[in-house]
Design a protein around this motif. Structure first.
Motif, PDB file in Angstrom:
ATOM      1  N   ALA A   1      25.221  58.542  39.005  1.00 52.53           N
ATOM      2  CA  ALA A   1      24.723  57.737  37.883  1.00 52.53           C
ATOM      3  C   ALA A   1      24.266  58.587  36.705  1.00 52.53           C
ATOM      4  O   ALA A   1      23.693  58.064  35.753  1.00 52.53           O
ATOM      5  N   GLN A   2      24.511  59.880  36.727  1.00 54.97           N
ATOM      6  CA  GLN A   2      24.098  60.750  35.624  1.00 54.97           C
ATOM      7  C   GLN A   2      24.713  60.294  34.301  1.00 54.97           C
ATOM      8  O   GLN A   2      25.871  59.869  34.248  1.00 54.97           O
ATOM      9  N   LEU A   3      23.922  60.393  33.237  1.00 52.00           N
ATOM     10  CA  LEU A   3      24.441  60.058  31.918  1.00 52.00           C
ATOM     11  C   LEU A   3      25.604  60.985  31.552  1.00 52.00           C
ATOM     12  O   LEU A   3      26.562  60.583  30.897  1.00 52.00           O
TER      13      LEU A   3
ATOM     14  N   TRP B   1      17.754  62.915  41.418  1.00 48.49           N
ATOM     15  CA  TRP B   1      17.824  63.429  40.046  1.00 48.49           C
ATOM     16  C   TRP B   1      17.484  62.316  39.069  1.00 48.49           C
ATOM     17  O   TRP B   1      17.913  61.177  39.236  1.00 48.49           O
ATOM     18  N   LEU B   2      16.742  62.648  38.018  1.00 45.91           N
ATOM     19  CA  LEU B   2      16.576  61.697  36.925  1.00 45.91           C
ATOM     20  C   LEU B   2      17.891  61.688  36.135  1.00 45.91           C
ATOM     21  O   LEU B   2      18.618  62.683  36.121  1.00 45.91           O
ATOM     22  N   ILE B   3      18.205  60.555  35.482  1.00 45.96           N
ATOM     23  CA  ILE B   3      19.590  60.396  35.024  1.00 45.96           C
ATOM     24  C   ILE B   3      19.986  61.268  33.838  1.00 45.96           C
ATOM     25  O   ILE B   3      21.175  61.384  33.541  1.00 45.96           O
ATOM     26  N   ASP B   4      19.017  61.910  33.185  1.00 46.22           N
ATOM     27  CA  ASP B   4      19.403  62.778  32.072  1.00 46.22           C
ATOM     28  C   ASP B   4      19.356  64.259  32.442  1.00 46.22           C
ATOM     29  O   ASP B   4      19.447  65.127  31.574  1.00 46.22           O
TER      30      ASP B   4
ATOM     31  N   PRO C   1      10.112  67.666  33.952  1.00 49.23           N
ATOM     32  CA  PRO C   1      10.572  67.275  35.283  1.00 49.23           C
ATOM     33  C   PRO C   1      11.877  66.508  35.178  1.00 49.23           C
ATOM     34  O   PRO C   1      11.933  65.461  34.542  1.00 49.23           O
TER      35      PRO C   1
END
Lengths: 312, 300
Positions: free
Chosen positions: A32-34, A99-102, A204
């Protein structure tokens, strides 16, 4: 930054062992990463539970599943993943992290603007029961990465889910040393620092889950053997730094005393004392080795309790 | 996944005033949820940037765009979104924030069976501090580990003075029954509504953080005058409830005194500190505030 048509810019390598529940969440946060121009290589390190089924629930053509028939450990699984990777930038994910998406977007932008940097690190949230902290991976002082402080030395743990590294840099530095069961990422960091610059983003960009996840590959009983490998492989790190070298022998000695052999512990602790006679902790630990393995562990617990009380 | 024409289960309301730089992340984390039966209503509260183009660029039929011709404030924008919502459950997103991808799925699981008698709440992680000074650290919601295993008591909500709409999943019926966001309020419209919601429905809460909030360069919360403005309104609204909770009432009066002090309104700060002390004399912090406000008042 561009890549050949049909070839993803980023290869993400995800070693996994017996964690199908958190694995799905880890995979989803990568897909889902940008920045979507990636391939995700899930390396199943000889799991015996539903790992393949968990990965198969994703119908995304960017996901590739590889199974190792015998357990090689995280470093070996990552090396195996790299063999199959096609991207010019390499990232790693752990099967219990998110992971955060950005994340990739920011790290790709960083590497694009800094051709002098071979490895980009980021900060992360460490979510533990009852407390969450922000951990940064950053240099000690004057912007220099001083590896002489050792793998427990303070610039946080070099956690591979925070890495984005150039393929060329890895080619020059080499792969993970599969003899190491706990500090293989730190040790590879040492070799990377010898061939390339290391940069970091002070924010983060992923979450290390210590509630549902574990730190399976960070087990104190392997510290002793890991430290022995590191000390023999990189003596140049501690040239002219006897106190820091003494600290490494102290760590090795403690681990030997608690899990392996009191005699090996005494040898390591004597080296620490010779290098730094003022290291009173080493003297204390040396005395403690005569209590045997369990005795030493009990003494350590008493010591922890004492220092918590003293510092509270 | 709903068929065309059938309303989605969840409506997500995302008010924004410009901030187009942050929207790909906040919108992306909603559209990429593991639970995908949702609609996303972006409420443009009078932006000068072209938010419509950004929203239409997604080409996702789940995304809707609604615009206020002039800036009416975030409370009004959320109310607009709620009114336009077709889903049975409503969630809120802020333009600066990111949802973890399993948020809706986890909260829907917490609300089973979906009979509209409960709302869900989750933990939030927030970074504060200045990167250039190297003092960035994380603030969690709730601040300290709390026992939420039996839900969240309305009396705790009343005393808490904090709420994050991004952490909610609420039945639309409850939102309408509670009366929507109070547009008189400038920063605490969320806490105020949670107080009313907690009287309508039970709250199922999980400590696990499912929302990540980044402090961006222009934050709503920097001005003490806004807090000093809102708190008297709230204290008035819930005067009856507070009459039965003198300890909480005292603590909220002290909070008012603190914000008035920060807003440099010394006489009012002194008065509020005194009111707090009258409710509960054993508060050294309130006495200290009283003294400091008095000194400032006499020295200026």
């Amino acid at each position: 930054m561009t890549s050949l048509p049909g070839v993803p810019l980023v290869s993400v390598i995800l070693p996994t062992h017996n964690r199908p529940a958190t694995l799905k969440r880890a995979i989803h946060s990568v897909l889902a990463q940008l920045h979507g121009d990636l391939e995700l290589i899930v390396v199943d390190d000889a799991s015996d539970q539903g790992t393949h089924a968990a990965a198969a629930t994703f119908k995304d053509p960017r996901l590739h599943y590889v199974r190792l028939d015998s357990n090689r450990g995280a470093g070996g699984a990552r090396n195996e993943g790299l063999r199959r990777a096609r991207g010019t930038l390499i990232a790693y994910q752990d099967d219990d992290d998110v992971w955060l998406i950005d994340k990739l977007q920011k790290q790709v932008a960083f590497l694009s603007s800094r051709p002098d940097i071979g490895l980009c690190l980021t900060g992360y949230y460490r979510v533990s029961p009852g407390v969450t902290t922000y951990v940064r991976m950053r240099p000690h002082s004057h912007g220099r990465w001083d590896f002489a402080h050792g793998p427990l030395g303070g610039f946080g743990v070099i956690a591979t889910p925070g890495w984005l590294v150039r393929r060329d840099t890895l080619a020059a530095a080499g792969g993970f040393d599969e003899r190491l069961r706990s500090w293989d990422d730190w040790e590879l960091g040492v070799r990377i620092a010898q061939v390339a610059g290391i940069g970091f983003l002070d924010e983060p960009l992923f979450i290390q889950d210590r509630v549902q996840g574990g730190h399976m590959w960070r087990n104190r009983s392997v510290y002793a053997s890991d430290m022995a490998v590191i000390l023999s492989k990189h003596p140049e790190l501690w040239r002219g730094k006897p106190k820091l070298l003494a600290r490494q022998y102290f760590i090795q000695g403690r681990a030997e005393a608690a899990f392996n052999s009191p005699e090996a512990a005494r040898r390591a602790l004597m080296r620490a004392i010779r290098l730094d006679p003022a290291a009173w902790r080493a003297w204390l630990a040396l005395a403690g080795t005569f209590a045997g393995r369990e005795g030493f562990r009990t003494l350590e617990q008493r010591w922890q309790a004492f220092t918590s009380w003293r510092d509270a | 996944m709903g068929r065309t024409g059938e309303p989605p289960l969840v409506s997500v309301v995302l008010p924004t005033l410009d901030r187009s730089r942050w929207l790909p992340r906040s919108i992306g984390s909603v559209l990429r949820q593991t639970w995908n039966d949702l609609e996303l209503i972006v409420v443009d509260d009078g932006s000068t940037e072209d938010i419509a183009a950004l929203v239409n660029g997604y080409g996702d039929p789940r995304v809707r765009y609604v615009r206020h011709d002039r800036n009416l404030g975030v409370a009004a924008a959320r109310n607009t979104g709620v009114e336009a919502a077709r889903g049975r459950y409503i969630a809120f997103q802020d333009s600066d924030d990111e949802w973890l991808l399993g948020k809706l799925e986890a909260q829907l699981a917490d609300l089973q069976p979906l009979d509209g008698t409960r709302m869900a709440l989750c933990g939030v992680l927030r970074m504060i501090g200045d990167a250039t000074r190297g003092d960035r650290r994380v603030l969690t919601y709730p601040r300290t580990p709390t026992d939420w295993s039996h839900g969240v008591d309305p009396r705790i909500v009343l005393a808490s003075a904090v709420a994050y709409t991004q952490s909610w999943l609420v039945p639309k019926t409850a939102l309408l029954a509670a009366g929507g966001f109070d547009t008189r309020l400038r920063v605490w419209d969320d806490w105020d509504l949670l107080i009313r919601l907690s009287k309508q429905v039970a709250i199922r809460a999980r400590l696990e953080p499912l929302v990540v909030s980044a402090r961006s360069d222009r934050s709503l919360s920097d001005d003490p005058a806004r807090f000093a403005h809102d708190l008297p309104v709230i204290l008035n609204k819930y005067a009856d409830d507070l009459r039965t909770r003198p300890v909480d009432h005292a603590s909220l009066r002290k909070l008012l005194a603190t914000w008035l002090y920060r807003a440099k309104r010394w006489p009012e700060a002194r008065a509020a500190a005194w009111e707090s002390i009258c409710l509960r004399p054993a508060q050294s912090a309130a006495w200290s505030l009283l003294a400091r406000a008095f000194l400032r008042e006499t020295l200026t």
